[in-house]
Design a protein around this motif. Structure first.
Motif, mmCIF file in Angstrom:
data_model
loop_
_atom_site.group_PDB
_atom_site.id
_atom_site.type_symbol
_atom_site.label_atom_id
_atom_site.label_comp_id
_atom_site.label_asym_id
_atom_site.label_seq_id
_atom_site.Cartn_x
_atom_site.Cartn_y
_atom_site.Cartn_z
ATOM 1 N N SER A 189 29.446 20.701 46.962
ATOM 2 C CA SER A 189 29.875 19.648 48.133
ATOM 3 C C SER A 189 29.340 18.216 47.675
ATOM 4 C CB SER A 189 29.312 20.157 49.398
ATOM 5 O OG SER A 189 27.926 20.022 49.408
ATOM 6 N N TYR A 190 29.962 17.090 48.188
ATOM 7 C CA TYR A 190 29.663 15.980 47.884
ATOM 8 C C TYR A 190 28.214 15.715 48.575
ATOM 9 C CZ TYR A 190 29.784 10.903 47.399
ATOM 10 O OH TYR A 190 29.448 9.519 47.351
ATOM 11 N N ASP A 191 27.780 16.116 49.645
ATOM 12 C CA ASP A 191 26.445 15.929 50.338
ATOM 13 C C ASP A 191 25.254 16.152 49.154
ATOM 14 O OD1 ASP A 191 27.806 14.709 52.391
ATOM 15 O OD2 ASP A 191 27.666 16.729 53.546
ATOM 16 N N ASN A 192 25.688 17.431 48.537
ATOM 17 C CA ASN A 192 24.778 17.879 47.553
ATOM 18 C C ASN A 192 24.910 17.638 46.164
ATOM 19 O OD1 ASN A 192 23.000 18.806 49.737
ATOM 20 N ND2 ASN A 192 23.986 20.808 49.743
ATOM 21 N N ASN A 193 25.730 16.710 45.795
ATOM 22 C CA ASN A 193 26.259 16.419 44.527
ATOM 23 C C ASN A 193 25.340 15.461 43.740
ATOM 24 O OD1 ASN A 193 27.799 15.894 41.917
ATOM 25 N ND2 ASN A 193 29.324 16.622 42.867
ATOM 26 N N ILE A 194 24.400 15.962 42.948
ATOM 27 C CA ILE A 194 23.518 14.658 42.311
ATOM 28 C C ILE A 194 24.219 13.988 41.185
ATOM 29 C CG2 ILE A 194 21.484 16.040 43.108
ATOM 30 C CD1 ILE A 194 21.426 16.686 40.083
ATOM 31 N N CYS A 195 25.438 14.434 40.844
ATOM 32 C CA CYS A 195 26.037 13.619 39.589
ATOM 33 C C CYS A 195 27.108 12.701 40.178
ATOM 34 C CB CYS A 195 27.153 14.831 39.045
ATOM 35 S SG CYS A 195 26.420 16.119 38.133
ATOM 36 N N THR A 196 27.371 12.697 41.465
ATOM 37 C CA THR A 196 28.284 11.612 41.904
ATOM 38 C C THR A 196 27.925 10.852 43.145
ATOM 39 O OG1 THR A 196 29.470 13.296 43.373
ATOM 40 C CG2 THR A 196 30.438 12.710 40.992
ATOM 41 N N ASN A 197 26.768 11.478 44.074
ATOM 42 C CA ASN A 197 26.306 11.013 45.166
ATOM 43 C C ASN A 197 24.876 10.441 45.048
ATOM 44 O OD1 ASN A 197 25.680 10.273 47.770
ATOM 45 N ND2 ASN A 197 26.039 12.484 48.575
ATOM 46 N N PRO A 198 24.843 9.002 45.162
ATOM 47 C CA PRO A 198 23.348 8.475 44.934
ATOM 48 C C PRO A 198 22.561 9.147 46.044
ATOM 49 C CG PRO A 198 25.025 6.667 44.846
ATOM 50 C CD PRO A 198 25.829 8.243 45.197
ATOM 51 N N ALA A 199 23.081 9.304 47.229
ATOM 52 C CA ALA A 199 22.197 10.002 48.243
ATOM 53 C C ALA A 199 21.680 11.115 48.023
ATOM 54 C CB ALA A 199 22.827 9.849 49.659
ATOM 55 N N ALA A 200 22.333 11.960 47.463
ATOM 56 C CA ALA A 200 22.137 13.461 46.895
ATOM 57 C C ALA A 200 21.045 13.067 45.861
ATOM 58 C CB ALA A 200 23.049 14.210 46.334
ATOM 59 N N GLN A 201 21.242 12.357 44.871
ATOM 60 C CA GLN A 201 20.273 11.957 43.853
ATOM 61 C C GLN A 201 18.669 11.751 44.651
ATOM 62 O OE1 GLN A 201 21.383 9.173 41.150
ATOM 63 N NE2 GLN A 201 23.535 10.200 40.748
ATOM 64 N N ALA A 202 18.663 10.723 45.674
ATOM 65 C CA ALA A 202 17.389 10.591 46.210
ATOM 66 C C ALA A 202 16.848 11.730 46.884
ATOM 67 C CB ALA A 202 17.873 9.180 47.303
ATOM 68 N N LYS A 203 17.784 12.330 47.350
ATOM 69 C CA LYS A 203 17.253 13.434 48.329
ATOM 70 C C LYS A 203 16.638 14.677 47.249
ATOM 71 C CE LYS A 203 20.242 16.301 50.135
ATOM 72 N NZ LYS A 203 21.200 16.767 51.198
ATOM 73 N N ALA A 204 17.375 14.758 46.063
ATOM 74 C CA ALA A 204 16.809 15.807 45.036
ATOM 75 C C ALA A 204 15.451 15.283 44.505
ATOM 76 C CB ALA A 204 17.913 15.758 43.783
ATOM 77 N N LEU A 205 15.245 13.800 43.992
ATOM 78 C CA LEU A 205 14.196 13.076 43.690
ATOM 79 C C LEU A 205 13.053 13.349 44.546
ATOM 80 C CD1 LEU A 205 12.826 11.376 41.422
ATOM 81 C CD2 LEU A 205 13.579 9.525 42.619
ATOM 82 N N ALA A 206 13.216 13.148 45.708
ATOM 83 C CA ALA A 206 12.183 13.412 46.873
ATOM 84 C C ALA A 206 11.652 14.876 46.738
ATOM 85 C CB ALA A 206 12.746 12.978 48.130
ATOM 86 N N LEU A 207 12.523 15.731 46.864
ATOM 87 C CA LEU A 207 12.217 17.254 46.639
ATOM 88 C C LEU A 207 11.472 17.325 45.439
ATOM 89 C CD1 LEU A 207 12.421 19.982 47.807
ATOM 90 C CD2 LEU A 207 14.764 20.249 46.693
ATOM 91 N N ALA A 208 11.965 16.896 44.301
ATOM 92 C CA ALA A 208 11.285 17.073 43.033
ATOM 93 C C ALA A 208 9.744 16.676 43.077
ATOM 94 C CB ALA A 208 11.894 16.426 41.790
ATOM 95 N N GLN A 209 9.596 15.393 43.613
ATOM 96 C CA GLN A 209 8.081 15.004 43.731
ATOM 97 C C GLN A 209 7.445 15.796 44.785
ATOM 98 O OE1 GLN A 209 9.244 10.950 45.132
ATOM 99 N NE2 GLN A 209 9.449 10.346 43.066
#
Length: 245
Positions: free
Chosen positions: A216-236
């Motif tokens: 889904s676009y909400d969790n797509n780190i390849c196309t959604n900057p918001a999902a990228q930010a969420k993924a980075l926060a989770l990784a940290q």
């Protein structure tokens, strides 16, 4: 044969001499006085006045200047208006071509598919994960490896199945393929692999394409900057290091 050659040569020489003589006669007749009054040579004739020379030339130059100015006044705004859409169209065409090459690259090499790399050998025929024999490098104990599902690669660390716990961005996807990570070997020629940058880019572009149809676009780190930010926060939060394999 020699006689024929000599005859042809004589004829050619005679024709050349005749043409030369006619040229001289024509030149003399052209410069000869016509009638009783000798014609004034062109070089000695009075030229036109400066006004007669400059005014028409100036008018022509001004006219062409107006035409060129009008052309550029219209052309530059049109280029400015249509260039973004033209660039986007070209970018889309290049992406489609890269996806086509990537789709061929993930399949095994064959006579009909010379771009094949063979990602499906490890990640399954549909790239949804596979099972491969594995030998532990330190003990030599046999076992099995489980290459992850690549159709969910764009979910990265946000994948509920946990298939990609260290993928936070597209850069991570590139790095895993280029340098390797875990059971994944390096594939870039810069890291003793077999693929150049264009081939890797084609594969990543294809993976993003097929993964974006599943994730889904909400969790797509390849196309959604918001999902990228969420993924980075989770990784940290999980102390996940993604910069190095």
């Amino acid at each position: 044969m020699l006689a024929e050659t000599n005859t042809a040569g004589i004829i050619l020489v005679a024709l050349g001499a005749l043409a030369f003589a006619l040229s001289i006669v024509a030149f003399v007749l052209r410069n000869r006085a016509r009638g009783k009054k000798a014609e004034v040579p062109n070089a000695l004739r009075p030229g036109p006045a400066d006004a007669g020379l400059e005014t028409p030339l100036l008018n022509r130059l001004q006219g062409w200047g107006v035409v060129l100015m009008t052309f550029f006044v219209i052309w530059f705004p049109l280029q400015w208006l249509f260039e973004p859409s033209r660039n986007l169209s070209q970018e889309n065409e290049l992406r489609v071509l890269a996806e086509q090459r990537g789709a061929e690259a993930v399949l095994p090499y064959s006579a009909d598919n010379q771009l094949g790399v063979g990602c499906t050998r490890c990640h399954g025929n549909e790239l949804k994960g596979g099972v491969i024999p594995y030998t532990e490098p330190t003990t030599g104990a046999p076992g099995y490896g489980y290459p992850p599902n690549l159709t969910t690669i764009c979910a990265g660390i946000l994948d509920p199945a946990g298939a990609h716990p260290t993928i936070v961005s597209v850069e991570d996807i590139y790095q895993v393929i280029q340098e390797g990570r875990g059971d994944m070997p390096s594939w870039s020629i810069r890291f003793a692999g077999a693929l150049d940058d264009q081939q890797i880019n084609d594969i990543v572009t294809y993976l993003i394409s097929i993964s974006s149809q599943v994730v889904s676009y909400d969790n797509n780190i390849c196309t959604n900057p918001a999902a990228q930010a969420k993924a980075l926060a989770l990784a940290q939060k999980n102390n996940v290091i993604t910069e190095k394999p």
